[in-house]
Write an enzyme that holds these catalytic residues in place. Sequence first.
Site, PDB file in Angstrom:
ATOM      1  CD  GLU A 122      -2.805   2.933  -5.505  1.00 44.23           C
ATOM      2  OE1 GLU A 122      -3.797   2.229  -5.774  1.00 44.23           O
ATOM      3  OE2 GLU A 122      -1.785   2.480  -4.983  1.00 44.23           O
ATOM      4  CG  HIS A 165      -2.980  -1.120  -6.637  1.00 43.85           C
ATOM      5  ND1 HIS A 165      -3.429  -0.412  -5.560  1.00 43.85           N
ATOM      6  CD2 HIS A 165      -2.952  -2.406  -6.234  1.00 43.85           C
ATOM      7  CE1 HIS A 165      -3.678  -1.237  -4.540  1.00 43.85           C
ATOM      8  NE2 HIS A 165      -3.403  -2.455  -4.934  1.00 43.85           N
ATOM      9  NE  ARG A 200      -4.283  -1.535   0.242  1.00 43.07           N
ATOM     10  CZ  ARG A 200      -4.360  -2.655  -0.476  1.00 43.07           C
ATOM     11  NH1 ARG A 200      -3.348  -3.038  -1.244  1.00 43.07           N
ATOM     12  NH2 ARG A 200      -5.438  -3.416  -0.430  1.00 43.07           N
TER      13      ARG A 200
END
Length: 326
Positions: A267, A286, A238
């Site tokens: 993000e 991601h 993360r």
Amino acid sequence: MKKTVYLARPVPIEVRQYLEEHCDIIEWQGEGRISRDEMFELLSRADGLLTSGNPINAELLDHAPNLKIVSNVSVGYNNYDLDEMRARGIIGTHTPGVLDETVADLIVGLMLAAARRIPELDQLIRQGLWKKGMQEEETFGLDVHHATLGIIGMGRIGEAVAQRARFGFDMNVLYHNRNRNIEAERKSGARYCSMDELLVQSDYIVVMTPLTKETEKLIGREQFAKMKPTAIFINASRGQIVDETALIEALQSGSIRAAGLDVFEVEPVQLDNPLLKMSNVVLMPHVGSATKATRIDMAMLAAENLVAGLSGQVPPNVVKELQDLH
Ligand code: 8YV
């Protein structure tokens, strides 16, 4: 009577078919993104919610009077407000295990790409900069084989990375974790050490802890300053586990050599983020678990968790903080 499940994200057809056998599905049928009020209307009818990343907070839960279970299509569950869920007796599940190998593959890919400058040298060719007489040093990268890998967070994914490092690249593997992981030590020869020793000794540093109050900004200026100037930093967990401003400073100042990032503080990552202008950073959107097979497995596991929870069984993957609720 079938329970009602709100699908807050699309699922593969085989998962939809499985859910339809056991539940009534409701979902956003409109154009574009669902509005807050439209989402609350669907939630007002839902006994179960399948999601990956929606903040499960007091506001959302106050609009879901019948909700009994939230099922994340993800192994991370930092989107859960565990106190608010507990206060309402709502269980939360996640999808551990099925994505470990896929995420570990990407992490090793980021290590290799950053070490051997794959994106940068690919662009050098495409831009016609590969010239006869180039100095060989212009293309030098770093060896991965026999180097030292430090893993911060030796859970299932960390274990899979350690095995790849040990048996694929003869790396020396160090790790730091809240507790010793004897199984990982047995399987990959990983050695437990302090965070400081890991930061000082490692050529490659992989962060793989969950995002919690304790791990937020775990890696900042102090930690980067301890790393080797040749160190390569990898984060596929993360973004908020790292002080991104400190990372940018460390990369710009040469305090560390390079980074491979699959996650970011914000993000999607913003176009004005300095990381996007650095040739010593490998960027991915991601996608740690993003293979078709793994995403199907994750969605199916999330669906099975939902169905189990709505039929009065104990779902197999209740998050540990809520396991006493069932
Ligand atoms: C999910 C993630 O894999 O699993 C996690 O914790 O980081 C996510 O990337 C993705 O959102 C698919 O649901």
